[in-house]
Design an enzyme around this catalytic site. Sequence first.
Site, mmCIF file in Angstrom:
data_model
loop_
_atom_site.group_PDB
_atom_site.id
_atom_site.type_symbol
_atom_site.label_atom_id
_atom_site.label_comp_id
_atom_site.label_asym_id
_atom_site.label_seq_id
_atom_site.Cartn_x
_atom_site.Cartn_y
_atom_site.Cartn_z
ATOM 1 N N LYS A 271 2.734 10.938 -11.529
ATOM 2 C CA LYS A 271 1.873 10.075 -12.336
ATOM 3 C C LYS A 271 2.609 8.762 -12.589
ATOM 4 O O LYS A 271 3.715 8.761 -13.141
ATOM 5 C CB LYS A 271 1.539 10.728 -13.669
ATOM 6 N N ASN B 254 -1.274 18.054 -20.928
ATOM 7 C CA ASN B 254 -1.603 17.041 -21.935
ATOM 8 C C ASN B 254 -1.808 17.623 -23.323
ATOM 9 O O ASN B 254 -2.428 16.975 -24.182
ATOM 10 C CB ASN B 254 -2.853 16.280 -21.509
ATOM 11 N N LYS C 148 6.662 22.482 -14.768
ATOM 12 C CA LYS C 148 5.901 21.291 -14.366
ATOM 13 C C LYS C 148 5.649 21.306 -12.862
ATOM 14 O O LYS C 148 4.536 21.036 -12.397
ATOM 15 C CB LYS C 148 6.675 20.032 -14.765
ATOM 16 N N ARG D 227 0.809 -1.230 0.000
ATOM 17 C CA ARG D 227 0.000 0.000 0.000
ATOM 18 C C ARG D 227 0.837 1.273 0.000
ATOM 19 O O ARG D 227 0.368 2.328 0.411
ATOM 20 C CB ARG D 227 -0.996 0.001 1.160
ATOM 21 N N HIS E 154 -1.600 15.332 -26.303
ATOM 22 C CA HIS E 154 -1.592 13.948 -25.839
ATOM 23 C C HIS E 154 -2.838 13.169 -26.238
ATOM 24 O O HIS E 154 -2.763 11.955 -26.432
ATOM 25 C CB HIS E 154 -1.409 13.906 -24.326
ATOM 26 N N HIS F 133 -1.785 9.955 -27.913
ATOM 27 C CA HIS F 133 -2.075 8.647 -27.329
ATOM 28 C C HIS F 133 -2.870 7.780 -28.304
ATOM 29 O O HIS F 133 -2.698 6.555 -28.353
ATOM 30 C CB HIS F 133 -2.840 8.805 -26.022
ATOM 31 N N GLU G 96 8.341 17.374 -25.477
ATOM 32 C CA GLU G 96 7.797 17.760 -24.181
ATOM 33 C C GLU G 96 8.360 19.103 -23.720
ATOM 34 O O GLU G 96 7.672 19.869 -23.041
ATOM 35 C CB GLU G 96 8.078 16.676 -23.141
ATOM 36 N N GLU H 204 -4.714 16.332 -11.057
ATOM 37 C CA GLU H 204 -5.300 16.666 -12.357
ATOM 38 C C GLU H 204 -6.811 16.850 -12.310
ATOM 39 O O GLU H 204 -7.563 16.263 -13.104
ATOM 40 C CB GLU H 204 -4.931 15.599 -13.401
ATOM 41 N N ARG I 128 -3.715 21.030 -14.224
ATOM 42 C CA ARG I 128 -2.699 20.048 -14.617
ATOM 43 C C ARG I 128 -3.017 19.390 -15.958
ATOM 44 O O ARG I 128 -2.112 18.922 -16.661
ATOM 45 C CB ARG I 128 -2.523 18.983 -13.530
ATOM 46 N N HIS J 53 6.716 8.091 -27.668
ATOM 47 C CA HIS J 53 5.698 8.954 -27.063
ATOM 48 C C HIS J 53 5.859 10.406 -27.508
ATOM 49 O O HIS J 53 4.887 11.060 -27.907
ATOM 50 C CB HIS J 53 5.791 8.857 -25.535
#
Length: 374
Positions: free
Chosen positions: A154, A256, A238, A132, A259, A263, A196, A248, A252, A276
């Site tokens: 993330k 993206n 960032k 956990r 993206h 994606h 990026e 997010e 935030r 990517h």
Amino acid sequence: MTQSPEVPPSHDALRTLRVALGERSYPIHIGPGLLGDPQWLTHHLAGRQVMVVTNETVAPLYLEALKRGLPDDLGVRELVLPDGEATKNLASVERIWDELLAAGFNRRCTLIALGGGVIGDMVGYAAASYQRGVAFIQVPTTLLAQVDSSVGGKTGVNHPRGKNMIGAFWQPRAVLIDTDTLVSLPPRELSAGLAEVIKYGLIRDADFLSWLEERMPALRHLDAAVLTSAIERSCSLKAEIVAEDETEQGVRALLNLGHTFGHAIETHQGYGHWLHGEAVGAGMLMAAELSHRLGWLTEADVARVRAILEAASLPLAAPADMKAEDFLALMRLDKKNLDTRLRLILLRRLGDACIHDETPPEVLSELLEGFPRR
């Protein structure tokens, strides 16, 4: 997770930023020659159990150097995974869990992610879920990971139906960016990372975008001072955004840009066929074109976006076998979407991004149908 210790003693070329998240705050150390220096890792270990996870490409280059930066009496374990985006799945994370359990690692262990974004995301997710939640440290060795995926917490893996669909928010105790690792980066990987970097200028800092336009040749030639400045500014932006919106829920999402389109390309083509950053580069141009169609960007603005992407040697076209309906089907799975509304990150101006969920379907379809293919 307990708060990371204070920054260790000074280093002549070191630049240190801090991600301000209260008790989960942590430093980002940026500079040359950090891997083998014990002060940078030792300060951030949670206990005496340490496992370094890397891949078959990075291990021969940097694993021994990193281990030299750890105390000799720790008995460090190591796990070397296959390389590539295609390995970013639960099977790889299970290998990390298996190694931790076999070695009897407890809740005071520390995982160290040595590699690019794939390793960082998987190790972070393994750390978030093992018992956990245990500590981990990011040691990114690619430009893309240094300026983006290593910062912000993330973590996760891909699913055959969608990229990064399984994961958790779990912050590292520190990010250690040794800029010397970039000398081993293939040109294609460097370009992917530059996508990026360019993104930060497009979404939040028009002056930084202009700075990048002027210095793209130096960045492509791995000028150490220019690269360090670009990494520092990217990480600073960032960190600023993550501190405002860790999970997010709002701002935030601006990170993206490109993206949702990108994606879709990665998923359709098969993970790893497009890097990517390459997919994000094409996606940012699509977002700029759509912003122009909505009346926000001028033709000159779009030309600037295209020019800087081209200067970074990034794709300016979508895959030849990808139809508009392929894009739309995959974009509907994007994590930013609310209910049935497609949410896109677009540009009101260069340096000023927004979340937009009211794009007329016919305008989006026209963009997707008319965008160049290669």
